[in-house]
Scaffold this active site. Structure first.
Site, PDB file in Angstrom:
ATOM      1  N   HIS A 154      81.556  64.071  17.642  1.00 51.40           N
ATOM      2  CA  HIS A 154      80.990  64.488  16.365  1.00 51.40           C
ATOM      3  C   HIS A 154      79.675  63.776  16.090  1.00 51.40           C
ATOM      4  O   HIS A 154      78.676  64.390  15.694  1.00 51.40           O
ATOM      5  CB  HIS A 154      81.983  64.211  15.218  1.00 51.40           C
ATOM      6  CG  HIS A 154      81.405  64.519  13.867  1.00 51.40           C
ATOM      7  ND1 HIS A 154      80.741  63.567  13.122  1.00 51.40           N
ATOM      8  CD2 HIS A 154      81.354  65.658  13.148  1.00 51.40           C
ATOM      9  CE1 HIS A 154      80.317  64.123  11.994  1.00 51.40           C
ATOM     10  NE2 HIS A 154      80.690  65.393  11.988  1.00 51.40           N
ATOM     11  N   ARG A 197      62.529  58.498  44.662  1.00 53.18           N
ATOM     12  CA  ARG A 197      62.812  57.164  45.207  1.00 53.18           C
ATOM     13  C   ARG A 197      64.313  56.884  45.179  1.00 53.18           C
ATOM     14  O   ARG A 197      64.916  56.795  44.113  1.00 53.18           O
ATOM     15  CB  ARG A 197      62.074  56.105  44.401  1.00 53.18           C
ATOM     16  CG  ARG A 197      60.560  56.256  44.388  1.00 53.18           C
ATOM     17  CD  ARG A 197      59.913  55.132  43.580  1.00 53.18           C
ATOM     18  NE  ARG A 197      58.478  55.287  43.478  1.00 53.18           N
ATOM     19  CZ  ARG A 197      57.851  55.932  42.486  1.00 53.18           C
ATOM     20  NH1 ARG A 197      58.578  56.498  41.526  1.00 53.18           N
ATOM     21  NH2 ARG A 197      56.549  56.025  42.455  1.00 53.18           N
ATOM     22  N   ARG A 226      62.605  60.128  49.620  1.00 58.51           N
ATOM     23  CA  ARG A 226      62.243  59.073  50.570  1.00 58.51           C
ATOM     24  C   ARG A 226      63.474  58.249  50.910  1.00 58.51           C
ATOM     25  O   ARG A 226      64.195  57.803  50.015  1.00 58.51           O
ATOM     26  CB  ARG A 226      61.161  58.177  49.960  1.00 58.51           C
ATOM     27  CG  ARG A 226      60.609  57.149  50.937  1.00 58.51           C
ATOM     28  CD  ARG A 226      59.507  56.324  50.294  1.00 58.51           C
ATOM     29  NE  ARG A 226      60.025  55.459  49.250  1.00 58.51           N
ATOM     30  CZ  ARG A 226      59.258  54.729  48.445  1.00 58.51           C
ATOM     31  NH1 ARG A 226      57.944  54.785  48.549  1.00 58.51           N
ATOM     32  NH2 ARG A 226      59.797  53.960  47.521  1.00 58.51           N
ATOM     33  N   GLU A 272      51.105  55.903  55.383  1.00 59.53           N
ATOM     34  CA  GLU A 272      50.763  54.747  54.560  1.00 59.53           C
ATOM     35  C   GLU A 272      50.325  53.530  55.380  1.00 59.53           C
ATOM     36  O   GLU A 272      50.089  52.457  54.834  1.00 59.53           O
ATOM     37  CB  GLU A 272      51.954  54.365  53.684  1.00 59.53           C
ATOM     38  CG  GLU A 272      53.245  54.121  54.456  1.00 59.53           C
ATOM     39  CD  GLU A 272      54.462  53.968  53.561  1.00 59.53           C
ATOM     40  OE1 GLU A 272      54.296  53.701  52.360  1.00 59.53           O
ATOM     41  OE2 GLU A 272      55.579  54.126  54.065  1.00 59.53           O
ATOM     42  N   GLY A 310      50.908  57.611  51.070  1.00 61.85           N
ATOM     43  CA  GLY A 310      51.288  56.543  50.142  1.00 61.85           C
ATOM     44  C   GLY A 310      50.082  55.671  49.908  1.00 61.85           C
ATOM     45  O   GLY A 310      49.812  54.732  50.678  1.00 61.85           O
ATOM     46  N   SER A 311      49.321  55.979  48.865  1.00 58.60           N
ATOM     47  CA  SER A 311      48.026  55.317  48.694  1.00 58.60           C
ATOM     48  C   SER A 311      48.157  53.831  48.384  1.00 58.60           C
ATOM     49  O   SER A 311      47.231  53.056  48.651  1.00 58.60           O
ATOM     50  CB  SER A 311      47.212  56.018  47.600  1.00 58.60           C
ATOM     51  OG  SER A 311      47.908  56.005  46.375  1.00 58.60           O
ATOM     52  N   ASN A 312      49.296  53.396  47.840  1.00 60.99           N
ATOM     53  CA  ASN A 312      49.452  51.972  47.524  1.00 60.99           C
ATOM     54  C   ASN A 312      49.463  51.127  48.796  1.00 60.99           C
ATOM     55  O   ASN A 312      48.673  50.187  48.951  1.00 60.99           O
ATOM     56  CB  ASN A 312      50.744  51.735  46.738  1.00 60.99           C
ATOM     57  CG  ASN A 312      50.739  52.422  45.390  1.00 60.99           C
ATOM     58  OD1 ASN A 312      49.698  52.894  44.942  1.00 60.99           O
ATOM     59  ND2 ASN A 312      51.876  52.484  44.750  1.00 60.99           N
ATOM     60  N   ASP A 313      50.382  51.454  49.734  1.00 59.51           N
ATOM     61  CA  ASP A 313      50.461  50.680  50.968  1.00 59.51           C
ATOM     62  C   ASP A 313      49.240  50.923  51.850  1.00 59.51           C
ATOM     63  O   ASP A 313      48.764  50.007  52.535  1.00 59.51           O
ATOM     64  CB  ASP A 313      51.739  51.006  51.735  1.00 59.51           C
ATOM     65  CG  ASP A 313      52.898  50.106  51.315  1.00 59.51           C
ATOM     66  OD1 ASP A 313      52.641  48.953  50.934  1.00 59.51           O
ATOM     67  OD2 ASP A 313      54.057  50.564  51.358  1.00 59.51           O
ATOM     68  N   CYS A 324      51.495  60.900  47.178  1.00 60.57           N
ATOM     69  CA  CYS A 324      52.485  60.526  46.164  1.00 60.57           C
ATOM     70  C   CYS A 324      52.228  59.126  45.614  1.00 60.57           C
ATOM     71  O   CYS A 324      53.056  58.576  44.900  1.00 60.57           O
ATOM     72  CB  CYS A 324      53.903  60.604  46.733  1.00 60.57           C
ATOM     73  SG  CYS A 324      54.182  59.532  48.156  1.00 60.57           S
TER      74      CYS A 324
END
Length: 806
Positions: A419, A509, A577, A679, A700-703, A750
């Protein structure tokens, strides 16, 4: 000619709302039209609105009713005084003989049909202005269960009539502008399903928190269903993905959450009380109420009923413990999420971190803050302070007047179909239900922040935290040639952002599900004898209690988490991934310290692809593969694509693909596509070789930035040097895109870069990338930027008049 006083359900349709109210008209519609489609509805009959008006006229109540309502409107009488005096008028009145005899005769016939001398029935109220799409508050009138015998039935009917004038019903009609004397009441008399010997609950054909229409949401508890409706128990929760229900090869259940279910309502024995609430056994608390075939049957019924009515529905179901059969006992339109515009919504975000005090099920997606007003009993409702956060054990319809004035609501008990949850949604008030002990931990006047903006789990924080609300308008979002996807970690976040017109998920992820839902290192489930920490052993035992094989806990939880994440984007691709924890992160999982080496630089250590074929983790990876195989082949979400992270060499790729094939995940089999994270500089330099082994790349642009520039992405000291827009990084990205297209495979991105920098998104469009996957909160702005860049490029390359188009 005397108007009809009773009507059997199988003679009614939805067009008979004026005759028998929304609830009974809907029951009749289901009995008449859905029986042939396999939906079982218990037999029964209804008294009509004409019978109610005849009761009022025969007892001379109309003048008294008008006088009491006028006294309320003029302020001469309080709501409580008015309701109490009107209810007494009905209870002191008698049924005219013709009505009483029709009810008795119908009950005798119902008993004959059930082959019983006095069949047990549920006696429910159905007002002629109730359960309509524009007027549907939960529990305005009363319900009486396990009623047996003609005298008890007539008494219950009289009490139903009186409940048309409960305080809450009077207040609601005043708010809605209904004329009290224009509303009549029909009574539904329905054969009881022996759910006291099994279970029952509530079902919606739409996700009640986010409005996602692809699922049926089922709540289930032991015993009679009133405990679920009232919010007196924390029920099991199941989600069924409706689009895959038609394929008998699949089991599209995407969530199974075990509820505490500490009590149940059963038939009472002896005395005048018809039902009793008793404690459940330990075995009942640890068992699911429904098995998978039953969950799927209810899911199919939800889809069938929704399709018949042409709108999302709110339903109640029950299982007969004697026959094992499921029944639908109510269906009404869902009125909150189905009426909201899908192109416009609001998102909330905390701007600072706080100290969590309490968690429960989140109702709504908003944040609110304020002082606590703890009220344990309905008798103390009058002391509620406007704008406070109501904290109580559970609510019922008597609490609605103060729920309207609350900034937020917190309850000890109840699930997402209780409720408190239903009314909070209708009122637009954020709530956290089923906290277990909110009334113990929170005290009057305490300042708190209530957040329902972090997924399925609502969090109560100590103190007043700063937050912001953002209006999102999708109505004029342009189309793009570049496929625009989203990055998602949490299954709850996938549901939260389903309205975005994303063409799939570019990065799902797995680590969030393992870290937050499973919490246990997979190798600790395979070799529990190697876990030496007593506290970790105890927690692992608690989490896996009820599982015959603890490894199945990992597989099932991971599979359902991935399925729930993928379902809102079906049939678009969802790229999952494979696990990419670093050793220091794996070590923090329960039991993880026994299986993880200490590394000087985990960022460049034993991570990603290098773990999957290694004997130290190979068996743990096999559990991941089992979960993914279940998502695609058993649940049926074949839109799931797998992606291998941090794959250093083509030879390593071969070893990983071989291990995956050993575990039933062969590239190309059953349409399975396998991608690789691009990456590492080697992925760019050797892109042609990697392209022979994979169906697509995702940058994977970060790594990649970290390894191209030699800058630790976690280093605060080097943060100014970490920039994806650096020319060296852009050259690597440009080369990767060109080589992928030359090899005839897809390539997307990504990483964070296009979310953080609009100009980087423009660069990617210029280079012809196939897809860009974004954080959801930057999706709208980046889509507009990409569309502008596509238009600019189109104008720049448009052929002049008379030129051939290449």
């Amino acid at each position: 000619m005397t108007e009809q006083r009773t009507a059997w359900f199988d003679t009614l349709t939805v067009r008979d709302v004026p005759l028998v109210g929304g609830k009974n008209a809907s029951l009749g519609e289901m009995v008449r039209t859905l029986k042939d489609k396999g939906v079982r509805v218990p037999d029964g009959f209804a008294t009509t609105a004409a019978a109610f008006r005849e009761y009022v006229a025969a007892n001379g109540l109309e003048a008294e009713l008008r006088a009491r309502i006028e006294a309320l409107k003029s302020g001469k009488a309080s709501l409580h005084e008015t309701g109490e005096s009107i209810r007494r008028l009905f209870l002191d009145s008698e049924f005219p003989d013709p009505i009483a005899e029709e009810i008795r005769e119908a009950y005798r016939e119902l008993s004959r049909r059930g082959e019983q001398r006095e069949v047990g029935v549920a006696v429910r109220s159905s007002a002629t202005a109730e359960d309509l799409p524009q007027a549907s508050f939960a529990g305005q009138q009363e319900t009486f269960l396990n009623v047996r015998g003609e005298r008890a039935l007539l008494d219950a009917c009289r009490r139903c009539y009186a409940s048309l004038f409960t305080d809450r019903a009077i207040s609601y009609r005043e708010t809605q502008g209904f004329d009290h004397l224009e509303v009549a009441l029909s009574i539904g008399v329905q054969r009881m399903v022996r759910s006291d010997l099994a279970g029952s609950g509530v079902m919606f054909s739409i996700d009640t928190e986010t409005g996602f229409r692809g699922v049926a949401v089922i709540s289930a508890a032991w015993g009679l269903g009133e405990t679920v409706v009232q919010g007196a128990v924390d029920p099991d929760k199941y989600l069924v993905f409706k689009p895959l229900l038609g394929d008998g090869r699949h089991t599209p259940i995407i969530e199974k959450t075990l509820g505490a279910k500490e009590t149940k309502m059963v038939y009472a024995t002896g005395g005048s009380t018809r039902t009793a609430t008793v404690a459940t056994t330990q075995k009942e608390r640890q068992a699911f109420v429904l098995d998978e075939p039953e969950i799927l049957e209810l899911g199919r019924w939800a889809a069938t009923i929704e399709d018949h009515y042409g709108r999302p529905m709110d339903m109640e179901w029950a299982k007969d413990g004697e026959t094992g059969e499921l029944y639908m006992v109510q269906a009404r339109p869902e009125t909150v999420q189905s009426s909201r515009q899908t192109s416009q919504f609001r998102t909330f975000r905390l701007k600072e971190k706080g100290m969590p005090i309490l968690t429960g099920s989140a109702i709504g997606e908003a944040i609110s803050a304020g002082p606590v007003c703890a009220i344990r009993s309905a008798a103390d409702i009058d002391r509620f302070r406007d704008g406070a956060i109501l904290v109580t054990g559970m609510t019922d319809p008597d609490w609605v007047p103060i729920m309207k004035r609350a900034a937020g609501i917190i309850t000890d008990h109840g699930g997402t179909t209780s409720h408190a949850a239903i009314v909070s949604r209708e009122l637009g008030v954020p709530a956290i239900v089923g906290t277990g002990h909110g009334t113990e931990l929170l005290h009057d006047g305490q300042e708190i922040t209530l957040s329902c903006a972090e997924g399925d789990q609502g969090v109560v924080y100590d103190g007043i935290l700063s937050f912001e609300a953002t209006e999102v308008d999708l109505s004029d979002l342009p189309e793009t040639r570049t496929a625009m996807l989203v990055n998602i970690a949490s299954p709850a976040a996938a549901f939260r952002w389903w309205r975005l017109p994303a063409k799939g998920v570019g990065l799902a992820r797995m680590e969030f599900i393992i870290n937050n839902l499973i919490k246990i290192h997979p190798m600790a489930l395979i070799h529990p004898e190697r876990v030496e920490d007593p506290a970790a052993r105890r927690e692992i035992r608690d989490l896996t209690r009820g599982w015959e094989d603890a490894k199945d806990y990992f597989v099932e939880t991971l599979a359902l988490g991935i399925a729930k994440l993928a379902a809102p984007y079906h049939p678009h691709p969802v790229i999952v991934r494979l696990s990419d924890f670093k050793t220091n992160e794996y070590a923090h999982l329960l039991g993880g310290a026994a299986f993880e080496p200490e590394e000087e630089n985990p960022m460049l250590g034993w991570r990603g692809a290098s773990r999957y074929y290694d004997e130290r983790y190979r068996d743990g990876f096999a559990l991941e593969c089992r979960a993914l195989k279940k998502v695609r082949e058993r649940i049926g979400l074949t839109n799931v694509i797998l992606m291998v992270p941090f794959c250093r060499t083509p030879e390593e790729a071969d070893r990983v693909l071989a291990v995956m094939a050993e575990n039933g995940l062969s590239r190309g089999e059953n349409g399975l596509e396998i991608y690789m994270m691009c990456e590492i500089p080697a992925n760019v330099f050797l892109a042609e070789e990697f392209a022979e082994r994979f169906d697509g790349f995702s940058i994977g642009s970060n790594d990649l930035t970290q390894l191209v520039l030699g800058v630790d992405r976690d280093s605060g000291e080097l943060a100014p040097l970490f920039d994806e827009r650096n020319e060296a990084v852009k050259r690597a990205v440009r080369e990767a895109i060109a080589k992928a297209h030359a090899a005839g495979i897809k390539i997307g991105i990504c990483g964070q870069a296009p979310s953080n920098y609009p100009e980087f998104a423009a660069f990617l469009v210029e280079e012809g990338i196939d897809s860009i996957s974004l954080n959801p909160d930057s999706f709208v702005a980046t889509v507009r930027r990409v569309a502008e860049e596509e238009e600019r490029l189109g104008a720049a390359t448009a052929p002049r008049a008379g030129e051939a188009v290449r």
